[in-house]
Design an enzyme around this catalytic site. Structure first.
Site, short mmCIF file in Angstrom:
data_model
loop_
_atom_site.label_atom_id
_atom_site.label_comp_id
_atom_site.label_asym_id
_atom_site.label_seq_id
_atom_site.Cartn_x
_atom_site.Cartn_y
_atom_site.Cartn_z
N GLU A 15 -7.26 0.53 -4.40
CA GLU A 15 -7.20 0.40 -2.94
C GLU A 15 -8.50 -0.12 -2.32
O GLU A 15 -8.45 -1.07 -1.52
CB GLU A 15 -6.77 1.74 -2.33
CG GLU A 15 -5.28 1.97 -2.55
CD GLU A 15 -4.83 3.41 -2.44
OE1 GLU A 15 -5.61 4.25 -1.95
OE2 GLU A 15 -3.69 3.70 -2.85
N ASP A 32 -13.14 4.97 1.53
CA ASP A 32 -11.71 5.08 1.89
C ASP A 32 -11.28 6.54 1.89
O ASP A 32 -11.11 7.15 0.84
CB ASP A 32 -10.89 4.26 0.88
CG ASP A 32 -9.37 4.33 1.14
OD1 ASP A 32 -8.93 5.13 1.99
OD2 ASP A 32 -8.63 3.59 0.46
N ASP A 45 0.88 -1.17 0.00
CA ASP A 45 0.00 0.00 0.00
C ASP A 45 0.92 1.22 0.00
O ASP A 45 1.54 1.54 1.01
CB ASP A 45 -0.89 -0.03 1.25
CG ASP A 45 -1.72 1.25 1.42
OD1 ASP A 45 -1.67 2.13 0.53
OD2 ASP A 45 -2.42 1.37 2.46
N LYS A 80 2.59 11.56 -3.27
CA LYS A 80 1.60 10.86 -4.09
C LYS A 80 0.68 11.85 -4.81
O LYS A 80 0.14 11.56 -5.87
CB LYS A 80 0.80 9.92 -3.20
CG LYS A 80 -0.11 8.95 -3.93
CD LYS A 80 -0.64 7.94 -2.95
CE LYS A 80 -1.68 7.02 -3.54
NZ LYS A 80 -2.15 6.05 -2.53
MG MG Z 1 -4.58 4.66 1.90
#
Ligand code: MG
Ligand code: ADP
Length: 636
Positions: free
Chosen positions: A173, A195, A10, A72
């Site tokens: 994800e 999420d 992850d 990111k």
């Molecule tokens: Mg995450």
């Protein structure tokens, strides 16, 4: 049993983790510090070495110009895309960027592209796994936000390659989270995965049925998360502090980073308490304090968390479902620990939440499950099948700047589709094709993915050629395009020029350069440490020769030691870590008896009334223990 272990990673905005399927359970692999979460922070230290994770955090405060976090947010994006980010995050970009060049971030006096920085994080995770297995790890499944576009996915794949990892699959994800969740779930149900992490928001709706995980809709926002909440609090604190100080606090990165750290602590405290004190130590011994109640906090963040409502409603609509059709709402991401967020999700789905799984770890655990499936499947996963979807539509710019959609969003992947085009001009031999991604009507409002020219069409009257453009989306959600002219049967050449991206050659170069900062340094450090250890041993041996024990050895034992010593001295000059280590081990073996004799003589002198501490015990050459001790000391 696969001979190579495939890990699941992850690669988060805030935290990254690596996991692995151990038997029938996925487990997170801890770092050297024993912690599962590796903060996604990278710094370049004063010696030009890259530092990652918790160790890099102090640089954000002490020397902010040497550190970077939330990289990111920059993956697969260009300078024009990230104007808003630049206002809120202390990204320092290289100024000398050529048009169309992938942006680079400054760390100290060096610059790196976002995939290279992500690669440093991946390399750390790879190393953690290698230490855990005591074996090389070269293959991984990496997760990406479901709503990542093609460029962001490509950039993530590049990061993997730069880190020396073959990325076998990119998994969304929330889909990964559902795999971890679904491992124990035997009945059919419809699940929503919400999420909310540090930098991204994803909502996915899946149907789980007899081991088949079918994503039916996905939506989200790749620029929404806990970071945005932090920024609201930071703005308030900086306004307050500005009043008290004569300097421009916003331009003082040390103050901004100190405030940021305090704000995050306060935010986390407010998830558990009704009130907290934001407490910031300022330069010059000053201190800023402000009490924040949960109620004030909730009012402040409401607009941020409300931005998740639109994507949730859209995903439900795309899935053709009503909230009551959802059997289970699964929470993922650190920001779902905020009570107000949980209430919002309960309201949206009209039900109580599922949060048995650790929201920080569930994505990595799911990536490990997918890795296990790709490795051939264990007892636990062999019946599992994942059917994921494409988050965004893909199309081609048509005459007049409109978009012809070729693959629609929420199509199951892998997928392929064809579209036919023709020429508009007599005798036209070239056609320019512009591939775009997004839901908007006009090409200029969508993300430009690639432009290419289909060349060498035989001259024909306008409208006669039949040009077939084929789109193939692989299981990673990455697009491959090909085009040919069917009428002539002639093979036409295509030139694909991705609008974002690093060329193969650039990635190859980055792989090589990354060794400068990691592997090579690591190897050198190993050599240096081994040399130091050898040095310590040789000094100790010198002392051993003056010890009465030396005379008690047989001539053969002494000559073996002499040879081993010569061997060690010879390899110490070389850069071969393994050779130095073997020579050290050999000498250690050879001097074992000498060490015992020295120990005996030390004990007997101690018995004669001498003080143990002054006896020549600890410095004996042979026992592995004192040497190891010396090595630790010399590193400190
Ligand atoms: Mg995450
Ligand atoms: P990512 O996937 O982006 O790496 P994570 O899922 O690790 O993110 O979540 C990180 C975010 O969650 C950060 O913004 C962090 O501040 C926030 N967070 C973590 N714990 C809590 C908490 N107890 N209360 C509120 N926010 C939290």
């Amino acid at each position: 049993m696969p001979n190579q272990r495939i890990v699941g990673i992850d690669l988060g905005t805030t935290n990254s983790l690596v996991a692995y399927m151990e038997g029938d359970r996925p487990v997170v692999i801890p770092g050297e510090d024993g912690l599962n979460l590796v903060p996604s922070v990278v710094a370049l230290d004063e010696n030009g070495q890259i530092v990652v994770g918790n160790a890099a955090r102090k640089y954000l405060i002490e020397t902010p110009e040497r550190g970077v976090y939330s990289v990111k947010r920059l993956m697969g994006r260009d300078v024009a895309d990230i104007r808003d980010e630049l206002k809120l995050f202390p990204f320092r970009l290289a100024e000398d960027l050529a048009p169309g060049e992938v942006l680079r971030i400054k760390l100290g006096d060096k610059t790196f592209t976002p995939p290279e920085i992500s690669a440093f994080i991946l390399r750390q995770l790879k190393r953690n796994a290698e230490r855990y297995f005591a074996a090389p790890v070269t293959q991984a499944v990496i997760t990406v936000p479901a709503y990542f576009n093609d460029a962001q996915r490509q950039a993530t794949k590049d990061a993997g390659r730069i880190a020396g990892l073959e990325v076998l699959r990119l998994v969304n994800e929330p889909t990964a989270a559902s795999l971890a969740y679904g491992l124990d779930q035997k009945q059919s149900e419809t699940v929503a995965v919400y999420d909310l992490g540090g930098g991204t928001f994803d909502i996915s709706i899946l149907k789980l049925h007899e081991g088949i995980f079918e994503v039916i809709a996905t939506n989200g926002d790749t620029q929404l998360g806990g970071d945005d909440i932090d920024n609201l609090l930071i703005a308030i604190a900086l306004d307050d502090i500005q009043g008290d100080l004569a300097i421009d606090v916003r331009r003082n990165s040390e103050i901004v980073q100190t405030v940021r750290k305090a704000v995050i602590e306060a935010k986390i405290a407010l998830s558990a308490n009704d009130q907290t004190t934001l407490d910031v130590e300022l330069p010059g011994g000053k201190r800023y304090q402000r009490v924040i109640s949960r109620q004030q906090f909730e009012q402040l963040i409401q607009p941020v968390i409300d931005r998740t409502v639109g994507p949730v409603k859209q995903a439900l609509k795309d899935a053709g479902l009503k909230p009551k059709d959802i059997n289970e709402a699964v929470l993922v991401g650190g920001s779902t620990r905020i009570p107000r967020v949980r209430v919002l999700v309960e309201e949206l789905f009209e039900r109580k939440l599922h949060s048995d799984l650790n929201p920080d770890e569930v994505v990595a655990l799911g990536a490990a499950v997918q890795a296990d499936i790709l490795a051939g499947g264990s007892e636990a996963t062999k019946e599992m099948l994942l059917l994921d979807v494409m988050p965004l539509s893909l199309g081609i710019e048509s005459l007049g700047g409109g978009v012809v959609k070729i693959i629609h969003r929420n199509s199951t992947i892998p997928a392929s589709a064809n579209e036919h085009f023709t020429t508009g001009v007599e005798g036209q031999t070239n056609v320019a094709i512009h591939v775009v991604q997004g839901e908007r009507e006009l090409a200029k409002d969508c993300r430009s993915l690639a432009r290419f020219d289909l060349k060498g069409i035989p001259p024909m009257p306008a409208g006669l050629p039949r040009i077939e453009v084929k789109f193939l989306i692989d299981a990673n959600g990455i697009l491959h395009v090909s085009a040919r002219e069917l009428r002539s049967g002639k093979v036409s050449e295509i030139e694909v020029q991705p609008s974002y991206g690093l060329t193969d050659e650039q990635v190859e170069n980055m792989i090589l350069e990354s060794f400068d900062y990691a592997e090579e340094d690591f190897r050198q450090r190993q050599v240096i440490e081994a040399r130091n250890e050898a040095e310590t041993m040789l000094t100790a041996l010198e002392k051993g020769r003056n010890n009465p024990g030396w005379q008690q050895l047989s001539p053969r034992e002494r000559s073996t030691i002499d040879k081993q010593e010569a061997g060690l001295r010879a390899v110490m000059k070389e850069d071969d870590y393994q050779a130095i280590r073997s020579a050290i081990d050999a000498l250690n073996q050879g001097t074992m008896r000498l060490a015992e004799l020295m120990m005996d003589s030390a004990v007997s002198s101690a018995l004669k009334g001498k003080d143990m501490a002054t006896a020549d015990v600890g410095e004996g050459p042979a026992s592995p223990h004192p040497i190891a001790q010396a090595e630790i000391n010399s590193r400190d």
